[in-house]
Design a protein around this motif. Sequence first.
Motif, short mmCIF file in Angstrom:
data_model
loop_
_atom_site.label_atom_id
_atom_site.label_comp_id
_atom_site.label_asym_id
_atom_site.label_seq_id
_atom_site.Cartn_x
_atom_site.Cartn_y
_atom_site.Cartn_z
N VAL A 56 0.95 -1.16 -0.07
CA VAL A 56 0.13 -0.21 0.07
C VAL A 56 0.87 1.17 -0.07
CG1 VAL A 56 -1.74 1.44 1.47
CG2 VAL A 56 -1.84 -1.11 0.96
N SER A 57 0.43 2.36 -1.00
CA SER A 57 1.07 3.59 -0.90
C SER A 57 0.16 4.49 -1.12
CB SER A 57 2.23 3.51 -1.93
OG SER A 57 1.50 3.29 -3.32
N GLY A 58 0.77 5.79 -0.52
CA GLY A 58 -0.15 7.16 -0.69
C GLY A 58 -0.93 7.26 0.49
N ALA A 59 -0.97 6.59 1.64
CA ALA A 59 -1.62 6.66 2.78
C ALA A 59 -1.14 8.09 3.47
CB ALA A 59 -1.62 5.66 3.68
N ASN A 60 -2.00 8.76 4.30
CA ASN A 60 -1.68 9.90 5.13
C ASN A 60 -2.27 9.86 6.49
OD1 ASN A 60 -4.20 10.78 4.63
ND2 ASN A 60 -3.76 12.25 3.32
N GLU A 61 -2.15 10.98 7.31
CA GLU A 61 -2.60 10.74 8.92
C GLU A 61 -3.97 10.85 8.60
OE1 GLU A 61 -1.71 15.19 7.85
OE2 GLU A 61 -0.82 13.20 7.32
N TRP A 62 -5.01 11.07 7.60
CA TRP A 62 -6.27 11.11 7.45
C TRP A 62 -6.86 9.84 7.06
CZ3 TRP A 62 -7.73 14.76 10.68
CH2 TRP A 62 -6.70 15.88 10.89
N VAL A 63 -5.96 9.04 5.92
CA VAL A 63 -6.49 7.95 5.36
C VAL A 63 -5.34 6.95 5.65
CG1 VAL A 63 -7.09 6.70 3.16
CG2 VAL A 63 -7.71 9.28 3.62
N SER A 64 -5.54 6.14 6.87
CA SER A 64 -4.55 5.21 7.38
C SER A 64 -4.29 4.19 6.15
CB SER A 64 -4.71 5.08 8.69
OG SER A 64 -5.88 4.15 8.72
N SER A 65 -2.95 3.56 6.33
CA SER A 65 -2.88 2.48 5.59
C SER A 65 -3.41 1.07 6.08
CB SER A 65 -1.29 1.94 5.63
OG SER A 65 -0.69 1.89 6.93
N GLU A 66 -3.77 1.20 7.46
CA GLU A 66 -4.60 0.03 8.00
C GLU A 66 -6.05 0.17 7.49
OE1 GLU A 66 -2.93 2.19 9.58
OE2 GLU A 66 -1.44 1.09 10.74
N THR A 67 -6.63 1.24 7.08
CA THR A 67 -8.10 1.15 6.43
C THR A 67 -7.73 0.54 5.05
OG1 THR A 67 -8.48 3.38 7.82
CG2 THR A 67 -9.88 2.79 5.66
N ILE A 68 -6.78 0.98 4.49
CA ILE A 68 -6.80 0.37 2.92
C ILE A 68 -6.53 -0.92 2.99
CG2 ILE A 68 -5.14 0.77 0.94
CD1 ILE A 68 -4.67 3.68 1.64
N HIS A 69 -5.69 -1.37 4.03
CA HIS A 69 -5.36 -2.81 3.96
C HIS A 69 -6.47 -3.51 4.47
CE1 HIS A 69 -1.03 -3.89 3.24
NE2 HIS A 69 -0.74 -2.87 3.88
N SER A 70 -7.26 -3.09 5.30
CA SER A 70 -8.71 -3.90 5.60
C SER A 70 -9.55 -4.10 4.39
CB SER A 70 -9.50 -2.87 6.77
OG SER A 70 -9.91 -1.76 6.01
N ILE A 71 -9.43 -3.15 3.57
CA ILE A 71 -10.20 -3.45 2.13
C ILE A 71 -9.79 -4.44 1.21
CG2 ILE A 71 -11.32 -2.32 0.30
CD1 ILE A 71 -11.78 0.04 1.84
N ALA A 72 -8.28 -4.22 1.11
CA ALA A 72 -7.54 -4.89 0.21
C ALA A 72 -7.40 -6.41 0.85
CB ALA A 72 -5.94 -4.49 0.07
N ASN A 73 -7.30 -6.56 2.03
CA ASN A 73 -7.12 -8.12 2.61
C ASN A 73 -8.34 -9.06 2.41
OD1 ASN A 73 -4.54 -7.62 3.53
ND2 ASN A 73 -4.95 -6.80 5.72
N LYS A 74 -9.48 -8.45 2.02
CA LYS A 74 -10.62 -9.00 1.79
C LYS A 74 -10.34 -10.15 0.67
CE LYS A 74 -13.83 -5.68 3.47
NZ LYS A 74 -15.02 -4.81 3.00
N GLN A 75 -9.35 -9.65 -0.20
CA GLN A 75 -8.98 -10.51 -1.53
C GLN A 75 -8.12 -11.55 -1.11
OE1 GLN A 75 -10.82 -9.79 -4.08
NE2 GLN A 75 -11.82 -8.24 -3.19
N SER A 76 -7.41 -11.57 0.04
CA SER A 76 -6.52 -12.39 0.29
C SER A 76 -7.17 -13.83 0.33
CB SER A 76 -5.61 -12.04 1.65
OG SER A 76 -6.34 -12.21 2.71
#
Length: 346
Positions: free
Chosen positions: A152-172
Motif C-alpha cells: 500500500v502506498s499514498g496513505a496519510n494521517e487522515w487515510v491510514s494504511s490500516e484502512t486501505i489494508h482492511s479493504i485489500a485484505n478481503k481479497q487474500s
Amino acid sequence: MAGRTVSSSGSASSSGKRKARVVESHTHQGKTPRKPRTRAGRSVASNLKSQPEIQDVTVAKGKAGAFVDARALRSEDYVAETLRQTTGPLGVASRPKVVDFKARAKERRKAGVRVLAARVAIGALALLLVGALLWLLLFSSVFRLESNAISVSGANEWVSSETIHSIANKQSGKSLFLVSSNDVANQLKAIPGVSEAKVSKHFPKSMSVAIKAQKPAAMLKSGSTLTAVDDQGRVLNSVENADVQGIPVIEVKNVEKSLKNRSVKGALTILAALPESMRQQITKVTVATQDSVTTTLNDGEHVIVWGDSSQLKLKMAEVDKILNDPNVIGDYKQVDVSAPSRPILK
C-alpha cells in the motif's frame, strides 16, 4: 501301292489345307483358334501355365467417350476369365472367396466399439486436462494472493494504511485470477479522503495498491472536538495529534446535524475548491446561512464573502484579481463576491 501313297499323300495334303483354311477362317472372324489337345502325361496346371495371358474382359478398353465398333470386339470368354481370377499362386484353381456377412458385421461392430472407446478416452483426457488447469489457476497455491503480498502506498494521517489494508485484505486467499482490480479500486475510492485509487496485480501472487489521499476540506469544531470531513461531507478517519495546519475550521453545534445542513455542505464545497495557497491563509469560516459563507484570512487581514457555491470559478477569479492588485484592494478589508459580476469592496 504308289497310287495309294499318292492318294494318301494327296488326301493328307488336302486335309491339311482344309485345317489351315479352318484356322485362317477362325482368325479372320476374330475368334481364338483352338489349341491341340495336350498329351496324356501333362497336368492341367501345366496346360494353363503354357496358355498366353488373357486380358480382363470385364475392363473397358480405350478412351472414355470414344467410338467403339462392336464388330471389332472380341468375344467375352467368361469361363476363361473365371478360371484366371480363381487360379492360385501355383496355378491350381482355387475356390472363389465366399464373404461371411455375419463375421463381417461382427468385425464392424468391434471396429465401432474401438472407435467409441478411443473417443471416450480422448474426451476423458481432455476433461482431466481442463480440470487440472482450472485447479492450477483458481485453487492451487501457485496464484493465491496472501495478505503479506499486498503493498500500500499514498496513505496519510487522515487515510491510514490500516484502512486501505482492511479493504485489500478481503481479497487474500483468492486466486489472483479471481481478484477484480476495479472492485477493489471502487471500494477504496469510497473511503473519505481518497480521491484516486489504482490497483495492480503482479503475477504470480502479489498486488499493489496506490491511492491519492487528500487533506480534509475542513475541520468541524464542536466544543473542544475537531472532526475532519471531506468536500462531500464524509467524516474522515480520526487520528490523534494530527497536524491541522492549513485546514479551515468551521464552528458548529453538532457535527452529525451540521453535515446534513445545506449551508455547511455549501461551505465544504467552496473550501475544497480553493487553491492551497488561499486555504493556508484561512483562519476562520462562518456559515450563518447557505447564502452567506464567509472566510477570514490571516486573522482578519481580509474577509471574503462567497455567498453560496454557485459560479464558484468566476468568484475565485474575481477574488484573486482583487487581492493581487494593490490599486484595487487598497485599504479595503472585505470583498463580497456573492454577485460575481458586481463585486463589493468594504
